[in-house]
Design an enzyme around this catalytic site. Structure first.
Site, PDB file in Angstrom:
ATOM      1  N   HIS A  27      99.834  43.574   4.696  1.00 48.55           N
ATOM      2  CA  HIS A  27      99.740  44.841   3.957  1.00 48.55           C
ATOM      3  C   HIS A  27      98.409  45.576   4.204  1.00 48.55           C
ATOM      4  O   HIS A  27      97.685  45.965   3.305  1.00 48.55           O
ATOM      5  CB  HIS A  27     100.094  44.706   2.472  1.00 48.55           C
ATOM      6  CG  HIS A  27      99.302  43.733   1.634  1.00 48.55           C
ATOM      7  ND1 HIS A  27      97.965  43.586   1.732  1.00 48.55           N
ATOM      8  CD2 HIS A  27      99.718  42.909   0.642  1.00 48.55           C
ATOM      9  CE1 HIS A  27      97.567  42.704   0.842  1.00 48.55           C
ATOM     10  NE2 HIS A  27      98.607  42.270   0.181  1.00 48.55           N
ATOM     11  N   HIS A  81     103.796  33.487  -8.664  1.00 49.60           N
ATOM     12  CA  HIS A  81     103.277  34.843  -8.416  1.00 49.60           C
ATOM     13  C   HIS A  81     104.415  35.686  -7.858  1.00 49.60           C
ATOM     14  O   HIS A  81     105.124  35.239  -6.953  1.00 49.60           O
ATOM     15  CB  HIS A  81     102.129  34.710  -7.405  1.00 49.60           C
ATOM     16  CG  HIS A  81     101.485  35.972  -6.962  1.00 49.60           C
ATOM     17  ND1 HIS A  81     101.371  37.099  -7.743  1.00 49.60           N
ATOM     18  CD2 HIS A  81     100.867  36.274  -5.782  1.00 49.60           C
ATOM     19  CE1 HIS A  81     100.726  38.038  -7.064  1.00 49.60           C
ATOM     20  NE2 HIS A  81     100.417  37.576  -5.880  1.00 49.60           N
ATOM     21  N   GLU A  83     104.309  38.582  -6.176  1.00 51.09           N
ATOM     22  CA  GLU A  83     104.142  39.376  -4.946  1.00 51.09           C
ATOM     23  C   GLU A  83     105.141  38.834  -3.914  1.00 51.09           C
ATOM     24  O   GLU A  83     105.385  37.625  -3.826  1.00 51.09           O
ATOM     25  CB  GLU A  83     102.696  39.307  -4.427  1.00 51.09           C
ATOM     26  CG  GLU A  83     102.430  40.427  -3.433  1.00 51.09           C
ATOM     27  CD  GLU A  83     100.948  40.682  -3.125  1.00 51.09           C
ATOM     28  OE1 GLU A  83     100.093  39.897  -3.561  1.00 51.09           O
ATOM     29  OE2 GLU A  83     100.665  41.687  -2.427  1.00 51.09           O
ATOM     30  N   ASP A  85     105.483  38.124  -0.866  1.00 54.95           N
ATOM     31  CA  ASP A  85     105.315  37.068   0.147  1.00 54.95           C
ATOM     32  C   ASP A  85     105.647  35.698  -0.448  1.00 54.95           C
ATOM     33  O   ASP A  85     105.886  34.745   0.281  1.00 54.95           O
ATOM     34  CB  ASP A  85     103.902  37.072   0.751  1.00 54.95           C
ATOM     35  CG  ASP A  85     102.789  37.166  -0.267  1.00 54.95           C
ATOM     36  OD1 ASP A  85     103.014  37.711  -1.355  1.00 54.95           O
ATOM     37  OD2 ASP A  85     101.671  36.690   0.021  1.00 54.95           O
ATOM     38  N   HIS A 151      95.290  36.812  -7.952  1.00 58.75           N
ATOM     39  CA  HIS A 151      94.627  38.090  -7.972  1.00 58.75           C
ATOM     40  C   HIS A 151      95.455  39.203  -8.627  1.00 58.75           C
ATOM     41  O   HIS A 151      95.067  40.371  -8.573  1.00 58.75           O
ATOM     42  CB  HIS A 151      94.287  38.493  -6.522  1.00 58.75           C
ATOM     43  CG  HIS A 151      95.527  38.725  -5.674  1.00 58.75           C
ATOM     44  ND1 HIS A 151      95.693  39.902  -4.976  1.00 58.75           N
ATOM     45  CD2 HIS A 151      96.649  38.010  -5.455  1.00 58.75           C
ATOM     46  CE1 HIS A 151      96.828  39.876  -4.330  1.00 58.75           C
ATOM     47  NE2 HIS A 151      97.442  38.737  -4.601  1.00 58.75           N
ATOM     48  N   ASP A 170      97.721  31.984  -4.500  1.00 60.06           N
ATOM     49  CA  ASP A 170      96.850  32.721  -3.568  1.00 60.06           C
ATOM     50  C   ASP A 170      95.413  32.188  -3.544  1.00 60.06           C
ATOM     51  O   ASP A 170      94.722  32.331  -2.525  1.00 60.06           O
ATOM     52  CB  ASP A 170      96.825  34.209  -3.935  1.00 60.06           C
ATOM     53  CG  ASP A 170      98.039  34.953  -3.403  1.00 60.06           C
ATOM     54  OD1 ASP A 170      98.579  34.542  -2.371  1.00 60.06           O
ATOM     55  OD2 ASP A 170      98.441  35.956  -4.025  1.00 60.06           O
ATOM     56  N   TYR A 196      89.306  35.436   3.670  1.00 62.39           N
ATOM     57  CA  TYR A 196      90.416  35.639   2.724  1.00 62.39           C
ATOM     58  C   TYR A 196      89.859  36.054   1.361  1.00 62.39           C
ATOM     59  O   TYR A 196      90.321  37.015   0.745  1.00 62.39           O
ATOM     60  CB  TYR A 196      91.188  34.316   2.631  1.00 62.39           C
ATOM     61  CG  TYR A 196      92.377  34.319   1.728  1.00 62.39           C
ATOM     62  CD1 TYR A 196      93.663  34.497   2.235  1.00 62.39           C
ATOM     63  CD2 TYR A 196      92.239  34.111   0.367  1.00 62.39           C
ATOM     64  CE1 TYR A 196      94.766  34.472   1.399  1.00 62.39           C
ATOM     65  CE2 TYR A 196      93.334  34.088  -0.475  1.00 62.39           C
ATOM     66  CZ  TYR A 196      94.593  34.273   0.054  1.00 62.39           C
ATOM     67  OH  TYR A 196      95.684  34.250  -0.781  1.00 62.39           O
ATOM     68  N   HIS A 229      98.863  30.076   1.060  1.00 64.89           N
ATOM     69  CA  HIS A 229      98.590  30.551   2.427  1.00 64.89           C
ATOM     70  C   HIS A 229      97.648  29.564   3.117  1.00 64.89           C
ATOM     71  O   HIS A 229      96.654  29.128   2.517  1.00 64.89           O
ATOM     72  CB  HIS A 229      97.902  31.917   2.411  1.00 64.89           C
ATOM     73  CG  HIS A 229      98.735  33.020   1.839  1.00 64.89           C
ATOM     74  ND1 HIS A 229      99.836  33.543   2.480  1.00 64.89           N
ATOM     75  CD2 HIS A 229      98.632  33.699   0.678  1.00 64.89           C
ATOM     76  CE1 HIS A 229     100.364  34.501   1.738  1.00 64.89           C
ATOM     77  NE2 HIS A 229      99.663  34.613   0.628  1.00 64.89           N
TER      78      HIS A 229
HETATM   79 FE1  FEO Z   1      99.344  37.929  -3.848  1.00 64.69          FE
HETATM   80 FE2  FEO Z   1     100.055  35.865  -1.241  1.00 64.69          FE
HETATM   81  O1  FEO Z   1     100.384  37.237  -2.466  1.00 64.69           O
END
Ligand code: FEO
Length: 403
Positions: A27, A81, A83, A85, A151, A170, A196, A229
């Site tokens: 993104h 989370h 989001e 992904d 986050h 995250d 990151y 991640h």
């Molecule tokens: Fe806040 Fe890895 O998405």
């Protein structure tokens, strides 16, 4: 490694995520090393999936799960989370395992309702959990920890108490694609974790410091941190938690970062002379042309440096567009305790330094010393001034450093 082979972290606990080898833009955030979306499967009396993967990778995750259990037998799905992904494959896995129960934070529930109201949300059996809520899987127990603003408002983490594995979502992640799954198999992982952090978590330092305290209050002493991640921390756990503490406190090294763009070379000459001056002061310096270097690493260097010099040519009576974009990006990430110096060049009419100055004022950033502008070309006397400025910036960096 077989592309769809699960990795066992502890007895009955598996990584069932995917590696996105070609991810170069997350993104808008540059990811030159690619990335992963990590999901984890716990096989106990209740079969539990912790997080999912980006929707286009659903079948890869499902194949990996199938190597261990029939995905339709999944009992619990934890959404740490929303989001996409991480939540992107929830609709598909819920179709495969329609009796599975979902668990999310209260904000997580709201996010899922917004994202998936046309993808089955109404049919899902969803339970809201809070910090300290426990969920028995049979022999083992999960505890949930809200991690608000690590986050997003909905962010949550899950702790497998019996194995002391923290599924941190995250937090503690890195954007790297690798066939390796553990921190001790990758060189200089702390730099990737720092890149990151600088680009994702830097605005939330005060929340991160409180979060680290909360882990202590809850007696959470992980032996393994499994983020959503990158690779899993099993050997350098204290090192990464300590690094988060430093970064969250606004650490500043004895370092000057010179960021610039240039149209006909004048601003670049100024940048080079400033760098020479900093080197004379004995302070570390780094020089980053914004169109020739990725911004994600530049932001990590900015997080480390205590003094930032930013140079721009004038275009249409304002700063150059890359500088303007970078300043907007930086303002959102809210770096702490930095001192700034602005420089630039112009031909017929100025405007670059004025434009940058306005941006810094909006972000309430500190100015280290008066800015400098050159008309058309920097000549010998200008170069000398730039060198002297660089030397002074080095001295300011020494005084402003706290690490
Ligand atoms: Fe806040 Fe890895 O998405």
């Amino acid at each position: 490694m077989d592309e769809h082979e699960p990795i066992e972290l502890a007895k009955g606990v598996y990584w069932v995520g995917v590696v996105d080898w070609n991810l170069r833009d997350f993104h808008g955030y540059e990811t030159p090393k690619g990335g992963t979306y990590n999901a984890y499967l716990i096989v106990d009396e209740k079969i539990t999936l912790i997080d999912t993967v980006k929707a286009p990778f659903f079948s890869d995750m499902a194949r990996r799960i199938s190597r261990i259990v029939d995905p339709s037998k999944i009992d619990y799905i934890i959404c740490n989370h929303v989001e996409m992904d991480h939540s992107g494959s929830i609709p598909d896995i819920m179709e495969m395992a329609p009796n599975a129960k979902l668990f999310a934070s209260s904000k997580g529930e709201k996010g899922l309702a917004e994202y998936y109201r046309e993808k089955g949300y109404d049919k899902w059996d969803l339970t809201v959990v809070k910090t300290g809520t426990e969920l028995s899987l049979g022999e083992r127990t999960l505890m949930f920890i809200e991690a608000t603003m690590l986050h997003w408002p909905d962010s949550m983490q899950t702790y497998l108490k019996d194995n002391a594995i923290l599924f941190s979502n995250d937090a503690f992640g890195q954007h790297i694609a690798s066939s390796k799954r553990f921190d001790d198999e990758i060189d200089d992982l702390i730099t990737d974790a720092g890149i990151y952090y600088a680009n994702i978590l830097m605005p939330f330092g005060s929340q991160i410091l409180k979060y680290v305290e909360r882990l202590n209050e809850l007696n959470v002493n992980p032996k393994m941190i499994a983020p959503s991640h990158g690779v899993i921390w099993r050997s350098n756990i204290q090192e990464i938690i300590t690094a988060y503490g430093h970064w969250a406190s606004g650490h500043n090294m004895q370092k000057v970062l010179v960021i610039y763009d240039s149209m006909w070379g004048s601003t670049e000459i100024m940048a080079s002379e400033i760098v020479e001056g900093v080197m004379r002061s004995g302070v570390e310096v780094s020089m980053r042309h914004l169109r020739k270097n990725d911004w994600s690493l530049t932001m990590k260097e900015l997080m480390d440096a205590s003094v930032i010099a930013i140079g721009s040519p004038t275009m249409n009576n304002d700063m150059f567009f890359t500088i303007s974009g970078f300043l907007t990006y930086m303002r959102g990430l809210r770096p702490k305790n930095k001192k700034f110096f602005l420089f630039g060049s112009y031909g017929w009419g100025g405007g670059a330094v004025k434009g940058m100055d306005k941006e810094l004022e909006i972000g309430k950033f500190d100015i280290a010393m008066e800015s400098m502008e050159v008309k058309f070309l920097p000549y010998e006397e200008d170069k000398k001034v730039c060198q002297d400025i660089g030397y002074k910036l080095g001295e300011i960096a020494k005084a402003n450093a706290n690490y």
